[in-house]
Motif scaffolding. Structure first.
Motif, PDB file in Angstrom:
ATOM      1  N   ALA A   6       0.832  -1.202   0.000  1.00 54.99           N
ATOM      2  CA  ALA A   6       0.000   0.000   0.000  1.00 54.99           C
ATOM      3  C   ALA A   6       0.868   1.255   0.000  1.00 54.99           C
ATOM      4  CB  ALA A   6      -0.931  -0.007   1.208  1.00 54.99           C
ATOM      5  N   PHE A   7       1.898   1.256   0.844  1.00 56.68           N
ATOM      6  CA  PHE A   7       2.774   2.429   0.912  1.00 56.68           C
ATOM      7  C   PHE A   7       3.481   2.656  -0.417  1.00 56.68           C
ATOM      8  CE2 PHE A   7       6.851   4.471   1.548  1.00 56.68           C
ATOM      9  CZ  PHE A   7       6.483   5.614   2.259  1.00 56.68           C
ATOM     10  N   LEU A   8       4.065   1.602  -0.989  1.00 57.29           N
ATOM     11  CA  LEU A   8       4.830   1.743  -2.224  1.00 57.29           C
ATOM     12  C   LEU A   8       3.944   2.129  -3.407  1.00 57.29           C
ATOM     13  CD1 LEU A   8       7.214  -1.301  -1.783  1.00 57.29           C
ATOM     14  CD2 LEU A   8       7.864   1.115  -1.713  1.00 57.29           C
ATOM     15  N   SER A   9       2.720   1.603  -3.455  1.00 58.25           N
ATOM     16  CA  SER A   9       1.799   1.958  -4.537  1.00 58.25           C
ATOM     17  C   SER A   9       1.477   3.446  -4.501  1.00 58.25           C
ATOM     18  CB  SER A   9       0.516   1.134  -4.441  1.00 58.25           C
ATOM     19  OG  SER A   9       0.784  -0.236  -4.607  1.00 58.25           O
ATOM     20  N   GLY A  10       1.128   3.947  -3.302  1.00 56.76           N
ATOM     21  CA  GLY A  10       0.826   5.370  -3.176  1.00 56.76           C
ATOM     22  C   GLY A  10       2.036   6.241  -3.450  1.00 56.76           C
ATOM     23  N   TYR A  11       3.195   5.788  -3.020  1.00 57.50           N
ATOM     24  CA  TYR A  11       4.448   6.508  -3.258  1.00 57.50           C
ATOM     25  C   TYR A  11       4.699   6.663  -4.765  1.00 57.50           C
ATOM     26  CZ  TYR A  11       9.570   7.213  -3.037  1.00 57.50           C
ATOM     27  OH  TYR A  11      10.843   7.680  -3.174  1.00 57.50           O
ATOM     28  N   CYS A  12       4.483   5.582  -5.524  1.00 54.91           N
ATOM     29  CA  CYS A  12       4.688   5.630  -6.976  1.00 54.91           C
ATOM     30  C   CYS A  12       3.680   6.541  -7.663  1.00 54.91           C
ATOM     31  CB  CYS A  12       4.605   4.227  -7.570  1.00 54.91           C
ATOM     32  SG  CYS A  12       6.028   3.205  -7.166  1.00 54.91           S
ATOM     33  N   VAL A  13       2.438   6.519  -7.182  1.00 56.46           N
ATOM     34  CA  VAL A  13       1.422   7.415  -7.751  1.00 56.46           C
ATOM     35  C   VAL A  13       1.851   8.868  -7.580  1.00 56.46           C
ATOM     36  CG1 VAL A  13      -0.938   8.278  -7.475  1.00 56.46           C
ATOM     37  CG2 VAL A  13      -0.502   5.816  -7.523  1.00 56.46           C
ATOM     38  N   GLY A  14       2.372   9.196  -6.399  1.00 56.29           N
ATOM     39  CA  GLY A  14       2.835  10.561  -6.165  1.00 56.29           C
ATOM     40  C   GLY A  14       3.963  10.966  -7.090  1.00 56.29           C
ATOM     41  N   LEU A  15       4.931  10.076  -7.286  1.00 55.18           N
ATOM     42  CA  LEU A  15       6.049  10.376  -8.181  1.00 55.18           C
ATOM     43  C   LEU A  15       5.575  10.541  -9.624  1.00 55.18           C
ATOM     44  CD1 LEU A  15       8.778   7.915  -6.821  1.00 55.18           C
ATOM     45  CD2 LEU A  15       8.585  10.369  -6.397  1.00 55.18           C
ATOM     46  N   ALA A  16       4.679   9.644 -10.066  1.00 53.17           N
ATOM     47  CA  ALA A  16       4.160   9.732 -11.433  1.00 53.17           C
ATOM     48  C   ALA A  16       3.371  11.026 -11.631  1.00 53.17           C
ATOM     49  CB  ALA A  16       3.281   8.523 -11.735  1.00 53.17           C
ATOM     50  N   ASN A  17       2.609  11.419 -10.611  1.00 49.91           N
ATOM     51  CA  ASN A  17       1.844  12.662 -10.700  1.00 49.91           C
ATOM     52  C   ASN A  17       2.765  13.859 -10.869  1.00 49.91           C
ATOM     53  OD1 ASN A  17      -0.743  14.248 -10.282  1.00 49.91           O
ATOM     54  ND2 ASN A  17       0.505  15.042  -8.605  1.00 49.91           N
ATOM     55  N   ASP A  18       3.861  13.880 -10.110  1.00 49.37           N
ATOM     56  CA  ASP A  18       4.821  14.981 -10.241  1.00 49.37           C
ATOM     57  C   ASP A  18       5.429  15.015 -11.637  1.00 49.37           C
ATOM     58  OD1 ASP A  18       4.386  15.830  -7.678  1.00 49.37           O
ATOM     59  OD2 ASP A  18       6.171  14.880  -6.827  1.00 49.37           O
ATOM     60  N   ALA A  19       5.760  13.838 -12.174  1.00 46.87           N
ATOM     61  CA  ALA A  19       6.356  13.775 -13.509  1.00 46.87           C
ATOM     62  C   ALA A  19       5.401  14.321 -14.564  1.00 46.87           C
ATOM     63  CB  ALA A  19       6.745  12.342 -13.844  1.00 46.87           C
ATOM     64  N   ALA A  20       4.125  13.960 -14.462  1.00 46.41           N
ATOM     65  CA  ALA A  20       3.136  14.426 -15.442  1.00 46.41           C
ATOM     66  C   ALA A  20       2.796  15.897 -15.248  1.00 46.41           C
ATOM     67  CB  ALA A  20       1.872  13.577 -15.329  1.00 46.41           C
ATOM     68  N   ARG A  21       2.784  16.338 -14.003  1.00 49.16           N
ATOM     69  CA  ARG A  21       2.335  17.704 -13.683  1.00 49.16           C
ATOM     70  C   ARG A  21       3.354  18.762 -14.065  1.00 49.16           C
ATOM     71  NH1 ARG A  21       3.649  20.621  -9.425  1.00 49.16           N
ATOM     72  NH2 ARG A  21       4.540  18.787  -8.380  1.00 49.16           N
ATOM     73  N   THR A  22       4.632  18.515 -13.799  1.00 47.06           N
ATOM     74  CA  THR A  22       5.625  19.577 -13.939  1.00 47.06           C
ATOM     75  C   THR A  22       6.139  19.732 -15.371  1.00 47.06           C
ATOM     76  OG1 THR A  22       7.515  18.142 -13.474  1.00 47.06           O
ATOM     77  CG2 THR A  22       6.376  19.120 -11.585  1.00 47.06           C
ATOM     78  N   GLY A  23       6.270  18.636 -16.094  1.00 42.39           N
ATOM     79  CA  GLY A  23       6.841  18.704 -17.436  1.00 42.39           C
ATOM     80  C   GLY A  23       8.327  19.000 -17.447  1.00 42.39           C
ATOM     81  N   GLN A  24       8.972  18.958 -16.290  1.00 45.41           N
ATOM     82  CA  GLN A  24      10.412  19.229 -16.224  1.00 45.41           C
ATOM     83  C   GLN A  24      11.224  18.056 -16.761  1.00 45.41           C
ATOM     84  OE1 GLN A  24      10.723  19.896 -11.981  1.00 45.41           O
ATOM     85  NE2 GLN A  24      10.870  22.109 -12.266  1.00 45.41           N
ATOM     86  N   PRO A  25      12.435  18.323 -17.252  1.00 45.61           N
ATOM     87  CA  PRO A  25      13.323  17.200 -17.593  1.00 45.61           C
ATOM     88  C   PRO A  25      13.531  16.315 -16.369  1.00 45.61           C
ATOM     89  CG  PRO A  25      14.220  19.273 -18.418  1.00 45.61           C
ATOM     90  CD  PRO A  25      13.051  19.634 -17.540  1.00 45.61           C
ATOM     91  N   PHE A  26      13.626  15.022 -16.586  1.00 48.71           N
ATOM     92  CA  PHE A  26      13.820  14.108 -15.462  1.00 48.71           C
ATOM     93  C   PHE A  26      15.124  14.406 -14.720  1.00 48.71           C
ATOM     94  CE2 PHE A  26      11.070  11.249 -18.187  1.00 48.71           C
ATOM     95  CZ  PHE A  26       9.930  11.448 -17.405  1.00 48.71           C
TER      96      PHE A  26
END
Length: 256
Positions: A191-211
């Protein structure tokens, strides 16, 4: 738009489900009778979805035809069908190039390839399209991110990157196993890791910054993210990923 699907497996199920959930406009969807259980399930989603008696009936009742059969039987299945010039073909078949598709369906003037992933059912998928195709883009930009490329070398590279799904989950399983060693139970770790990954993916999609920028932003000097990144870099972990992708790309291009 009258859509038809030749092949009714996991990807067809995801695409049709996403179309219905997210309001992609269509007049009719015609489904192959292959995999009858999946086809029947999809037919319950909307009264405009019909399971046809044959693949040829799919063609006769469709203008846009999505090819979703496994590559091993593609030539046999397509060789039995009579396409015509009005059909607009979008192929999901791995390893079958545009040139080969045009040879298999010579009557068709408009042919494109696409690689939709299962998450399109949730409106969160990324789909590579080659060449630029207004119909495919209209569908898949509604179901997530649609990325059009102008040649098959780039398309093959995007296809190769989709080989990282299993390794992505394997990394999570490694972290979950480590958390078990620290005394957590598996359900809490997952549960913790799933939510953690969702947060990281959301940041990647939201910001549009280079990785690369996001990597730097995550690391406080002397902090634990910097420690982990430095250790993995020192051991060549990221380079192994690149080497593995090179191997997959060779296979993808060899099959095309």
């Amino acid at each position: 738009m009258r859509l038809g699907f030749i092949g009714t497996g996991t990807i067809t199920k995801a695409v049709v489900t996403g179309i219905c959930r997210f309001g992609v406009p269509f007049d009719r969807i015609s489904l192959s009778p292959r995999n009858a259980n999946t086809a029947a399930e999809l037919a319950t989603l909307d009264e405009r979805i019909r399971v046809c008696a044959s693949n040829q009936e799919v063609l006769e009742t469709s203008d846009v035809v999505c090819l979703a059969v496994v590559p091993q039987i593609a030539a046999e299945v397509l060789g039995e069908l009579e396409f015509d010039s009005r059909h607009h073909v979008v192929s999901f078949i791995a390893g079958i190039s545009l040139a080969e598709l045009r040879r298999l369906v010579p009557q068709v003037n408009r042919v494109a390839r696409a690689v939709p992933l299962p998450a399109v059912a949730e409106g969160k998928g990324s789909t590579a399209i080659c060449p630029a195709d207004e119909v495919a883009k209209a569908i898949f930009s509604t179901l997530g991110e649609a990325v059009e490329v102008d040649d098959e070398c780039k398309f093959d590279a995007l296809s190769a990157v989709t080989a990282t799904m299993a390794s992505f989950y394997a990394v999570l399983e490694t972290q979950a196993a480590w958390l078990l060693e620290q005394g957590l139970d598996y359900s809490a770790a997952r549960a913790f890791l799933s939510g953690y990954c969702v947060g990281l993916a959301n940041d990647a999609a939201r910001t549009g910054q280079p990785f690369s920028v996001m990597v730097t932003q995550c690391m406080t000097p002397g902090g634990i993210n910097e420690q982990m990144h430095t250790e993995l870099s020192r051991r060549g972990a990221y380079g192994l990923y690149k080497d593995a992708l090179d191997g997959v790309l060779k296979r993808v291009r060899g099959a095309a």
